[in-house]
Write an enzyme that holds these catalytic residues in place. Sequence first.
Site, PDB file in Angstrom:
ATOM      1  N   LYS A  41     -68.743  70.879  37.015  1.00  0.00           N
ATOM      2  CA  LYS A  41     -69.122  70.972  38.430  1.00  0.00           C
ATOM      3  C   LYS A  41     -70.626  71.160  38.588  1.00  0.00           C
ATOM      4  O   LYS A  41     -71.264  70.503  39.422  1.00  0.00           O
ATOM      5  CB  LYS A  41     -68.367  72.131  39.088  1.00  0.00           C
ATOM      6  CG  LYS A  41     -66.866  71.920  39.149  1.00  0.00           C
ATOM      7  CD  LYS A  41     -66.148  73.168  39.618  1.00  0.00           C
ATOM      8  CE  LYS A  41     -64.643  73.000  39.542  1.00  0.00           C
ATOM      9  NZ  LYS A  41     -63.934  74.237  39.964  1.00  0.00           N
ATOM     10  N   CYS A  58     -68.506  76.994  39.170  1.00  0.00           N
ATOM     11  CA  CYS A  58     -67.575  78.097  38.906  1.00  0.00           C
ATOM     12  C   CYS A  58     -66.163  77.557  38.719  1.00  0.00           C
ATOM     13  O   CYS A  58     -65.801  76.536  39.291  1.00  0.00           O
ATOM     14  CB  CYS A  58     -67.549  79.068  40.090  1.00  0.00           C
ATOM     15  SG  CYS A  58     -69.154  79.692  40.590  1.00  0.00           S
ATOM     16  N   ASP A  59     -65.380  78.288  37.943  1.00  0.00           N
ATOM     17  CA  ASP A  59     -63.964  77.960  37.840  1.00  0.00           C
ATOM     18  C   ASP A  59     -63.211  79.180  37.330  1.00  0.00           C
ATOM     19  O   ASP A  59     -63.811  80.094  36.743  1.00  0.00           O
ATOM     20  CB  ASP A  59     -63.720  76.770  36.915  1.00  0.00           C
ATOM     21  CG  ASP A  59     -62.363  76.139  37.189  1.00  0.00           C
ATOM     22  OD1 ASP A  59     -62.276  75.341  38.145  1.00  0.00           O
ATOM     23  OD2 ASP A  59     -61.395  76.449  36.488  1.00  0.00           O
ATOM     24  N   GLN A  60     -61.902  79.173  37.564  1.00  0.00           N
ATOM     25  CA  GLN A  60     -61.034  80.243  37.099  1.00  0.00           C
ATOM     26  C   GLN A  60     -59.790  79.660  36.438  1.00  0.00           C
ATOM     27  O   GLN A  60     -59.289  78.616  36.867  1.00  0.00           O
ATOM     28  CB  GLN A  60     -60.582  81.140  38.254  1.00  0.00           C
ATOM     29  CG  GLN A  60     -61.685  81.981  38.843  1.00  0.00           C
ATOM     30  CD  GLN A  60     -61.176  82.831  39.985  1.00  0.00           C
ATOM     31  OE1 GLN A  60     -60.700  82.326  40.980  1.00  0.00           O
ATOM     32  NE2 GLN A  60     -61.286  84.144  39.837  1.00  0.00           N
ATOM     33  N   ALA A  91     -65.373  81.871  35.228  1.00  0.00           N
ATOM     34  CA  ALA A  91     -66.526  81.292  34.521  1.00  0.00           C
ATOM     35  C   ALA A  91     -67.585  80.807  35.502  1.00  0.00           C
ATOM     36  O   ALA A  91     -67.265  80.307  36.581  1.00  0.00           O
ATOM     37  CB  ALA A  91     -66.073  80.137  33.639  1.00  0.00           C
TER      38      ALA A  91
END
Length: 197
Positions: free
Chosen positions: A56, A72-74, A110
């Site tokens: 991203k 960002c990511d989860q 993250a």
Amino acid sequence: MLVLASGSVGRRALLANAGVPHDVMPAPIDEDAAKASLRARGLGPGNVAKALAELKALDVSARRPEDLVLGCDQTLALSDGTLIDKAPDRAVLESQLRLLSGKTHTLFSAMVVAHQGVPVWRHVEGVNLTMRVLSDAFIADYLEAEGDVLLGCVGGYRIEGRGVQLFSDIAGSHFAIIGLPLLPLLAFLRTQGVVAT
């Protein structure tokens, strides 16, 4: 200038409330396809979140090369390593809540910052959350009250809302649960002059 490569209302609110000036430009990547490819390569949940955050950040950095771009990511993993994705509909979400009920899972959050098309900073943080045993009546009431907004939340909860009622114990950062481990990010942004030292 910081550019948030996410449309997350929670992340935007955290940045705004912390006084971090930023723009928003969500990255148009196919998360499902990317996640499937990363899993096929054998990456663990924290590394999957980090790789998606980097995708991203790099996507938006290609269009905003002079800015710092935050991706960002989860990911959510059960104790046996099983990954839980965002539910596509309420029926799946209800099944996921039944699966998580009475168990501890780890939510990995993250962040990757890119500049001029290159990652310049990375951070992954895990939070252990223990969900209390949920009754059928509670699940039905919770889903009705929160609505379809939960379909955009991995695990089906927003800790800043009624989702806090799901848990008996949380070990880790509240900010990381929302999707933006704010303290390490602020420390990095200070080194870049985005926020005052």
